[in-house]
Design a protein around this motif. Structure first.
Motif, PDB file in Angstrom:
ATOM      1  N   ARG A  73       0.618  -1.436   0.258  1.00 40.22           N
ATOM      2  CA  ARG A  73      -0.009  -0.131  -0.280  1.00 40.22           C
ATOM      3  C   ARG A  73       0.848   1.499   0.340  1.00 40.22           C
ATOM      4  NH1 ARG A  73      -3.150  -5.094   0.186  1.00 40.22           N
ATOM      5  NH2 ARG A  73      -4.387  -4.532   0.635  1.00 40.22           N
ATOM      6  N   ARG A  74       0.595   2.307  -0.303  1.00 44.68           N
ATOM      7  CA  ARG A  74       0.790   3.773  -0.558  1.00 44.68           C
ATOM      8  C   ARG A  74       1.083   4.426   0.863  1.00 44.68           C
ATOM      9  NH1 ARG A  74      -0.275   9.252  -1.412  1.00 44.68           N
ATOM     10  NH2 ARG A  74       2.107  10.490  -2.277  1.00 44.68           N
ATOM     11  N   ARG A  75       0.313   4.036   2.595  1.00 45.14           N
ATOM     12  CA  ARG A  75       0.811   4.403   2.932  1.00 45.14           C
ATOM     13  C   ARG A  75       1.550   3.567   3.465  1.00 45.14           C
ATOM     14  NH1 ARG A  75      -3.549   1.434   3.742  1.00 45.14           N
ATOM     15  NH2 ARG A  75      -3.797  -0.781   4.813  1.00 45.14           N
ATOM     16  N   THR A  76       2.192   2.739   3.162  1.00 43.55           N
ATOM     17  CA  THR A  76       3.160   1.584   4.444  1.00 43.55           C
ATOM     18  C   THR A  76       4.595   2.443   3.466  1.00 43.55           C
ATOM     19  OG1 THR A  76       1.950  -0.193   3.762  1.00 43.55           O
ATOM     20  CG2 THR A  76       4.309  -0.538   4.426  1.00 43.55           C
ATOM     21  N   GLU A  77       4.921   3.579   2.590  1.00 42.05           N
ATOM     22  CA  GLU A  77       5.697   4.317   1.957  1.00 42.05           C
ATOM     23  C   GLU A  77       6.240   4.733   3.944  1.00 42.05           C
ATOM     24  OE1 GLU A  77       5.248   6.387  -1.217  1.00 42.05           O
ATOM     25  OE2 GLU A  77       5.230   4.129  -2.393  1.00 42.05           O
ATOM     26  N   PHE A  78       5.237   5.382   4.398  1.00 43.49           N
ATOM     27  CA  PHE A  78       5.491   5.903   5.253  1.00 43.49           C
ATOM     28  C   PHE A  78       6.426   4.867   6.241  1.00 43.49           C
ATOM     29  CE2 PHE A  78       4.206   8.012   9.523  1.00 43.49           C
ATOM     30  CZ  PHE A  78       4.817   8.838   9.718  1.00 43.49           C
ATOM     31  N   LEU A  79       5.959   4.172   6.224  1.00 49.16           N
ATOM     32  CA  LEU A  79       6.539   3.066   7.619  1.00 49.16           C
ATOM     33  C   LEU A  79       8.192   2.629   6.539  1.00 49.16           C
ATOM     34  CD1 LEU A  79       6.693   0.562   9.054  1.00 49.16           C
ATOM     35  CD2 LEU A  79       5.773  -1.169   7.851  1.00 49.16           C
ATOM     36  N   ALA A  80       8.216   2.623   5.584  1.00 47.26           N
ATOM     37  CA  ALA A  80       9.147   2.499   5.324  1.00 47.26           C
ATOM     38  C   ALA A  80      10.637   3.708   4.922  1.00 47.26           C
ATOM     39  CB  ALA A  80       9.466   1.903   3.178  1.00 47.26           C
ATOM     40  N   GLU A 251      -0.706  13.401   5.540  1.00 45.39           N
ATOM     41  CA  GLU A 251      -0.907  12.934   4.047  1.00 45.39           C
ATOM     42  C   GLU A 251      -1.389  12.062   3.439  1.00 45.39           C
ATOM     43  OE1 GLU A 251       1.337  12.477   0.038  1.00 45.39           O
ATOM     44  OE2 GLU A 251       2.432  14.063   1.960  1.00 45.39           O
ATOM     45  N   LEU A 252      -0.534  10.633   4.106  1.00 44.57           N
ATOM     46  CA  LEU A 252      -0.800   9.200   3.420  1.00 44.57           C
ATOM     47  C   LEU A 252      -2.059   9.011   4.477  1.00 44.57           C
ATOM     48  CD1 LEU A 252       2.606   8.262   2.789  1.00 44.57           C
ATOM     49  CD2 LEU A 252       1.202   8.581   1.275  1.00 44.57           C
ATOM     50  N   TYR A 253      -2.070   8.893   5.567  1.00 45.72           N
ATOM     51  CA  TYR A 253      -2.346   8.576   6.851  1.00 45.72           C
ATOM     52  C   TYR A 253      -2.587   7.401   7.214  1.00 45.72           C
ATOM     53  CZ  TYR A 253      -7.118   7.911   9.155  1.00 45.72           C
ATOM     54  OH  TYR A 253      -8.449   7.544  10.542  1.00 45.72           O
ATOM     55  N   ALA A 254      -0.991   7.668   8.154  1.00 46.55           N
ATOM     56  CA  ALA A 254      -0.284   6.241   8.048  1.00 46.55           C
ATOM     57  C   ALA A 254      -0.007   6.656   9.833  1.00 46.55           C
ATOM     58  CB  ALA A 254       0.664   6.105   7.245  1.00 46.55           C
ATOM     59  N   THR A 255      -0.204   5.236  10.823  1.00 45.50           N
ATOM     60  CA  THR A 255       0.558   5.582  11.783  1.00 45.50           C
ATOM     61  C   THR A 255       1.277   4.154  12.118  1.00 45.50           C
ATOM     62  OG1 THR A 255      -1.799   5.971  12.754  1.00 45.50           O
ATOM     63  CG2 THR A 255      -0.284   4.697  14.150  1.00 45.50           C
ATOM     64  N   VAL A 256       2.834   4.416  12.327  1.00 47.00           N
ATOM     65  CA  VAL A 256       3.329   3.782  12.868  1.00 47.00           C
ATOM     66  C   VAL A 256       3.962   3.607  14.020  1.00 47.00           C
ATOM     67  CG1 VAL A 256       5.978   3.392  12.077  1.00 47.00           C
ATOM     68  CG2 VAL A 256       4.390   3.521  10.168  1.00 47.00           C
TER      69      VAL A 256
END
Length: 261
Positions: A73-80, A251-256
């Motif tokens: 998923r695109r949001r997982t780019e934040f985890l990367a 922006e990516l609606y991502a939480t790590v």
């Protein structure tokens, strides 16, 4: 080749929201009219675009994604990005950072870190044979080692106590919510890559329990979670003896969640 307008019309009729963009990608990828026709038919039938194309864009890379393999998923780019920062800090002229990508799927996360941080000691693992085959293709040119098995079980034992960055993109959808997912995920991706158990955190808890034995002093475990689950995930990290913090991207609606030994 069929005209772009006809492909767009076919995809739009099938409910593809970004029909124009998808049509362009299909046209760019297909090498014959027959191949293009088959690709359009598969996409219109509901297969994920990435499975139809055979690849996905992730962190600037073109990552191979085989049928039946979890689509990054695109949001997982934040985890990367979080993992890349930690890997850069851990490595140096004197040593190679040790990075492990659990529940690796296609190997997209490991590939993104290895592409951004040269000279890693990179290992990845997944329980799904199809994912392992796909990850081996994606990581072969980056020096990564891919193992088949459940979480830490297939990893070389000499990694214990040496892992600087442990990425675990575990499934975190609560079991009762899996049937609410879009058909592209629910039907075409392995349930084991989606279903996180009763509250969505069962696999994450298993990783947290074992992580301190594998992490180097100062090493970090990184997992993606939903915004709603994040406080419970932080509690689990703290209960497992890790110093926890949250990183978020609107922006990516991502939480790590990041836990450090």
């Amino acid at each position: 080749m069929p005209p772009l307008s006809l492909i767009v019309s076919t995809l739009r009729s099938a409910g593809c929201v970004f029909a124009e963009d998808e049509a362009e990608l299909l046209l760019q990828t297909a090498t014959t009219t027959a191949e293009l026709t088959a690709m359009v038919e598969r996409r219109a039938a509901g297969l994920p675009l990435e499975h139809v194309l055979g690849w996905a864009h992730f962190c600037g890379l073109r990552v191979a994604v085989d049928p039946g393999v979890f689509v990054p998923r695109r949001r997982t780019e934040f985890l990367a990005r979080q993992a890349i920062e930690l890997a850069r800090a851990a490595g140096g002229s004197e040593r190679r950072a040790v990075v492990v990508d659990l529940c690796c799927g296609s190997g997209a996360l490991g590939a993104a870190v290895a592409a951004a941080v040269p000279h890693l000691d990179l290992h990845a693992a997944d329980i799904e044979a199809a994912a392992v085959r796909c990850a081996r293709r994606n990581l072969a040119g980056l020096g990564g080692h891919v193992h088949e098995g459940d979480l830490f079980a297939p990893l070389p034992s000499d990694l214990m106590g040496r892992v600087d960055v442990l990425i675990a993109n575990v499934p975190y959808v609560p079991s009762q919510d899996v049937e609410l997912l879009p058909a592209e995920a629910r039907v075409h991706e392995p349930r084991v890559a989606l279903d996180g158990g009763c509250d969505g955190l069962e696999v994450m808890r298993r990783v947290i329990t074992a992580a301190p034995s594998w992490l180097a002093p100062g090493g970090s475990l990184l997992v993606e979670s939903s915004e709603r689950q994040a406080p419970h995930a932080v509690d689990a990290f703290t209960g497992g003896g890790l110093r926890a913090r949250l990183a978020t991207c609107d922006e990516l609606y991502a939480t790590v969640v990041i836990g450090t030994r």
